[in-house]
Write a protein that holds these residues in place. Sequence first.
Motif, PDB file in Angstrom:
ATOM      1  N   VAL A  23       9.040  12.086  20.469  1.00  0.00           N
ATOM      2  CA  VAL A  23       8.231  13.037  19.592  1.00  0.00           C
ATOM      3  C   VAL A  23       9.052  14.311  19.445  1.00  0.00           C
ATOM      4  O   VAL A  23       9.206  15.092  18.343  1.00  0.00           O
ATOM      5  N   GLU A  24       9.685  14.850  20.408  1.00  0.00           N
ATOM      6  CA  GLU A  24      10.416  15.985  20.567  1.00  0.00           C
ATOM      7  C   GLU A  24      11.744  15.711  19.734  1.00  0.00           C
ATOM      8  O   GLU A  24      12.120  16.774  19.023  1.00  0.00           O
ATOM      9  N   LYS A  25      12.267  14.668  19.733  1.00  0.00           N
ATOM     10  CA  LYS A  25      13.405  14.130  18.940  1.00  0.00           C
ATOM     11  C   LYS A  25      13.181  14.410  17.381  1.00  0.00           C
ATOM     12  O   LYS A  25      14.275  14.936  16.512  1.00  0.00           O
ATOM     13  N   THR A  36       7.120  10.833  24.760  1.00  0.00           N
ATOM     14  CA  THR A  36       7.395  12.554  24.458  1.00  0.00           C
ATOM     15  C   THR A  36       8.679  12.815  24.038  1.00  0.00           C
ATOM     16  O   THR A  36       8.857  13.349  22.942  1.00  0.00           O
ATOM     17  N   ASN A  37       9.571  12.142  24.393  1.00  0.00           N
ATOM     18  CA  ASN A  37      10.969  12.622  24.023  1.00  0.00           C
ATOM     19  C   ASN A  37      11.257  12.182  22.625  1.00  0.00           C
ATOM     20  O   ASN A  37      12.200  12.683  22.069  1.00  0.00           O
ATOM     21  N   LYS A  96       2.419  11.314  25.239  1.00  0.00           N
ATOM     22  CA  LYS A  96       1.588  12.165  24.505  1.00  0.00           C
ATOM     23  C   LYS A  96       0.602  11.382  23.732  1.00  0.00           C
ATOM     24  O   LYS A  96       1.083  10.499  23.146  1.00  0.00           O
ATOM     25  N   ASN A  99       5.628  11.819  30.640  1.00  0.00           N
ATOM     26  CA  ASN A  99       6.558  11.490  29.518  1.00  0.00           C
ATOM     27  C   ASN A  99       5.581  11.023  28.626  1.00  0.00           C
ATOM     28  O   ASN A  99       6.114   9.709  28.032  1.00  0.00           O
ATOM     29  N   LEU A 145      11.030  15.717  15.924  1.00  0.00           N
ATOM     30  CA  LEU A 145      10.474  17.074  15.235  1.00  0.00           C
ATOM     31  C   LEU A 145      11.559  18.292  15.401  1.00  0.00           C
ATOM     32  O   LEU A 145      11.335  19.373  14.751  1.00  0.00           O
ATOM     33  N   GLN A 146      12.735  17.757  15.837  1.00  0.00           N
ATOM     34  CA  GLN A 146      13.861  18.763  16.037  1.00  0.00           C
ATOM     35  C   GLN A 146      14.378  19.014  14.712  1.00  0.00           C
ATOM     36  O   GLN A 146      14.349  18.458  13.682  1.00  0.00           O
TER      37      GLN A 146
END
Length: 242
Positions: free
Chosen positions: A237-239, A234-235, A110, A108, A241-242
């Motif tokens: 970044v993913e959030k 990472t969580n 990046k 987790n 970029l949604q």
Amino acid sequence: MKSRSVISVIIGGIIFLSVVGVALNSSNASDENKLRIAYFPNIGHAIAIVGMEKGFFETSLGNTTQIETRVFDSGPQAIESLFANSIDLAYVGPGPAINGFLNSENHNVKILAGAASGGASFIVHPLSEINSASDFAGKKIAAPQIGNTQDVSLRYYLSENGLKSAEKGGSVVIYNIPNPDIYTLFVKGDIDGAWVAEPWATILETELNGKRLFHEEELWPNQEFASVLLIANTNFVEKILQ
């Protein structure tokens, strides 16, 4: 820092603003418009320090983004805070970044960009006779928190020169303590040397008559190494970029 280090800082800042700015502006949720950044109070972290002091981040990210900062003394502390979701982004050395990636659940961590090159040195106490790697045997050496970039560099340097730390059955005693405490031990003459980042290396040299045995970049191919990286949860970044 040398000119190439300054260039690295500028490039890192541009990447930071472009990556984070686009990500945050792509989200309309209010809880995603808060950015929590961790950095250290040293020269290698000039992007964060100057960016916050001059308001560059706020200008580039817009008034809708609230920026909060956390100041740490070493990478492992920042990594722990990242894992605890207390911060979203952090400027850390490559050692903590890699360890964090390997030790985290689902990797987790990046790496977003390089932020600085160079900026660490080994400083010898004026009363200690260390002139080469062979003189490290039996000496007391300080580095910041165990697992931070200077600590990893020190231990690798010892290994490459056939030496071991005391806890591994060798003769080199390593003190893993915060930079201000390294300064105190240097004043007292309780350590023979220290592997530290700027500005502490120059402080030990100019204020306490330490001798700079080498700049760490001299040990690397082409005298270049990424001393500071911009990493993210990472969580997070993913959030965004949604």
